[in-house]
Motif scaffolding. Structure first.
Motif, PDB file in Angstrom:
ATOM      1  N   GLY A  90      37.173 -30.803 -13.865  1.00 45.49           N
ATOM      2  CA  GLY A  90      36.784 -29.746 -12.939  1.00 45.49           C
ATOM      3  C   GLY A  90      36.115 -30.305 -11.696  1.00 45.49           C
ATOM      4  O   GLY A  90      36.132 -31.509 -11.434  1.00 45.49           O
ATOM      5  N   GLU A 137      42.957 -27.448  -6.823  1.00 47.49           N
ATOM      6  CA  GLU A 137      43.709 -26.732  -7.850  1.00 47.49           C
ATOM      7  C   GLU A 137      44.903 -27.517  -8.356  1.00 47.49           C
ATOM      8  O   GLU A 137      45.169 -27.578  -9.559  1.00 47.49           O
ATOM      9  CB  GLU A 137      44.170 -25.379  -7.296  1.00 47.49           C
ATOM     10  N   ARG A 172      37.271 -22.149  -7.475  1.00 44.66           N
ATOM     11  CA  ARG A 172      37.864 -23.443  -7.812  1.00 44.66           C
ATOM     12  C   ARG A 172      36.831 -24.460  -8.279  1.00 44.66           C
ATOM     13  O   ARG A 172      37.198 -25.534  -8.745  1.00 44.66           O
ATOM     14  CB  ARG A 172      38.664 -23.972  -6.622  1.00 44.66           C
ATOM     15  N   MET A 203      34.439 -25.560 -11.023  1.00 42.10           N
ATOM     16  CA  MET A 203      34.248 -25.253 -12.432  1.00 42.10           C
ATOM     17  C   MET A 203      32.828 -24.790 -12.704  1.00 42.10           C
ATOM     18  O   MET A 203      32.604 -23.841 -13.482  1.00 42.10           O
ATOM     19  CB  MET A 203      34.567 -26.477 -13.298  1.00 42.10           C
ATOM     20  N   ARG A 218      41.323 -17.901 -14.250  1.00 42.75           N
ATOM     21  CA  ARG A 218      41.005 -19.311 -14.016  1.00 42.75           C
ATOM     22  C   ARG A 218      39.601 -19.627 -14.523  1.00 42.75           C
ATOM     23  O   ARG A 218      39.352 -20.697 -15.102  1.00 42.75           O
ATOM     24  CB  ARG A 218      41.109 -19.646 -12.527  1.00 42.75           C
ATOM     25  N   GLN A 238      38.578 -22.476 -17.305  1.00 41.15           N
ATOM     26  CA  GLN A 238      37.612 -23.532 -17.028  1.00 41.15           C
ATOM     27  C   GLN A 238      36.406 -23.441 -17.951  1.00 41.15           C
ATOM     28  O   GLN A 238      35.809 -24.464 -18.308  1.00 41.15           O
ATOM     29  CB  GLN A 238      37.202 -23.481 -15.557  1.00 41.15           C
ATOM     30  N   ARG A 291      37.520 -25.214 -21.059  1.00 37.59           N
ATOM     31  CA  ARG A 291      37.567 -26.665 -20.853  1.00 37.59           C
ATOM     32  C   ARG A 291      36.166 -27.261 -20.855  1.00 37.59           C
ATOM     33  O   ARG A 291      35.932 -28.331 -21.440  1.00 37.59           O
ATOM     34  CB  ARG A 291      38.271 -26.979 -19.526  1.00 37.59           C
ATOM     35  N   VAL A 335      29.215 -21.948 -15.399  1.00 36.09           N
ATOM     36  CA  VAL A 335      30.632 -21.778 -15.069  1.00 36.09           C
ATOM     37  C   VAL A 335      30.915 -20.413 -14.447  1.00 36.09           C
ATOM     38  O   VAL A 335      31.769 -20.291 -13.568  1.00 36.09           O
ATOM     39  CB  VAL A 335      31.496 -21.975 -16.332  1.00 36.09           C
TER      40      VAL A 335
END
Length: 349
Positions: free
Chosen positions: A68, A155, A196, A198, A276, A280, A283, A309
């Protein structure tokens, strides 16, 4: 305008968008013991420079391992850029720093095609974004047009100039710092840009003990001069592969979806978490689990990274702002209310 190249430019692979194969070959994963040892070396190195900010250092490493990008927000002088530089120097890879200013152009970030009179054709000159770690200092002092130059890079890990796409080498991470939007000469990051990143962290002021230690040890020389790489690029790729192999049960995935839906249905939010954001979040939770020495994700891992996040992606309505609420408090309230299935709490064998 100030652009500093602090390492050799990374390699540039070009081709049309249709020809892209998705980046380098997957790396071999590290055993958890070796993974934990490498993480320990990185964190120990960072903590010798950034006094009293162990949680910030851990989150920065979490974002790196989760592939990220990190947004560091706070007032000037609390170590935002120092954290970014220290993380970059712990890894033996290419590092570029961009000082964002109002007159910075998108081509100053991504690169530009220049006509070569001797060879009679255009040649692409890569910009500072072609590095493994890109430090964007005071990103919100540049115009929205220049900020948007990073959208494709962050991205898709590629840059498109004059119809040609150039792949960025892995690992690729943007560590951006920004001043509070109330300060003079700043432009607020648009929603698509914030989404975008993270995670976002706020450094805050150090505690008195850490501040005293800083005054005693940082007077004559910068501690950055003593930092040496403790892991190489290949080892970082293997660490990323280890995180990718961390197991996530269907029940934990349902928990993540439940958190996302709760943000979208919250009465005090105009904008909830995007798909998205949930990807993230998962992740980051996998990276947090690996840092704790586990190859499976628990709901607690999700909760540990959720505020960092999600909070910068949420938009409060006017009533909530007037009432003094903030995004972090709303995320904490959601975590307290979203149910966790019994299956999600079970440890994997």
């Amino acid at each position: 305008m100030d652009i500093q190249h602090t390492a050799a430019t990374g390699s540039v692979r070009s081709g049309s968008s249709e020809e892209d194969t998705g980046g380098p070959e997957p790396a071999d994963r590290l055993p958890l013991a070796d993974f934990h040892d490498a993480c320990g070396r990185i964190l120990a190195s960072i903590n010798t420079v950034i006094e009293g900010k162990q949680e910030a250092a851990r989150l920065a490493l979490t974002v790196l391992l989760a592939q990220g990008h990190l947004l560091v927000e706070d007032v000037p002088g609390v170590g935002k850029t120092m954290l970014a530089k220290t993380l970059a120097r712990t890894i033996d890879c290419s590092v570029h720093r961009i000082q964002f200013t109002p007159d910075l152009l998108p081509s100053d970030v991504t690169g530009v095609s220049i006509y070569n009179q001797d060879k009679h054709h255009f040649e692409f000159r890569p910009g500072p974004v072609f590095a493994n770690i890109v430090i964007g200092d005071e990103i919100n002092r540049a115009s929205a047009k220049t900020q948007s130059a990073l959208l494709e890079c962050m991205e898709e890990h590629q840059v498109t100039v004059d119809g040609r796409s150039y792949t960025l080498d892995a690992p690729f991470m943007v560590v951006a710092t920004q001043n509070p939007i109330e300060m003079e000469g700043t432009y607020p990051l648009p929603e698509a840009q914030r989404d975008r990143f993270m995670a976002r962290i706020s450094m805050g002021y150090p505690d008195p003990r850490a501040e005293m230690l800083m005054l005693e040890t940082h007077q004559s020389t910068s501690p950055l001069r003593e930092i040496r790489p403790v892991v190489g690029v290949g080892e970082v790729r293997a660490m990323v592969a280890t995180v990718q192999d961390v197991y996530v049960s269907p029940a934990v995935k349902e928990y993540v979806v439940g958190i996302g839906r709760a943000t979208r249905e919250h009465p005090h939010l105009r904008l909830g978490a995007s798909p998205r954001a949930l990807l993230q979040l998962l992740r980051a939770a996998k990276a947090a689990a690996a840092l704790d020495g586990r190859d499976f994700v628990l709901p607690d891992d999700v909760g540990a990274v959720a505020e960092s996040v999600l909070s910068h992606r949420l938009m409060l309505d006017r009533k909530a702002i007037t009432a003094g609420e903030n995004a972090s408090g709303i995320v904490a309230g959601i975590l307290a209310k979203v149910p966790v299935g019994a299956e999600a709490r079970r440890t994997a064998s």
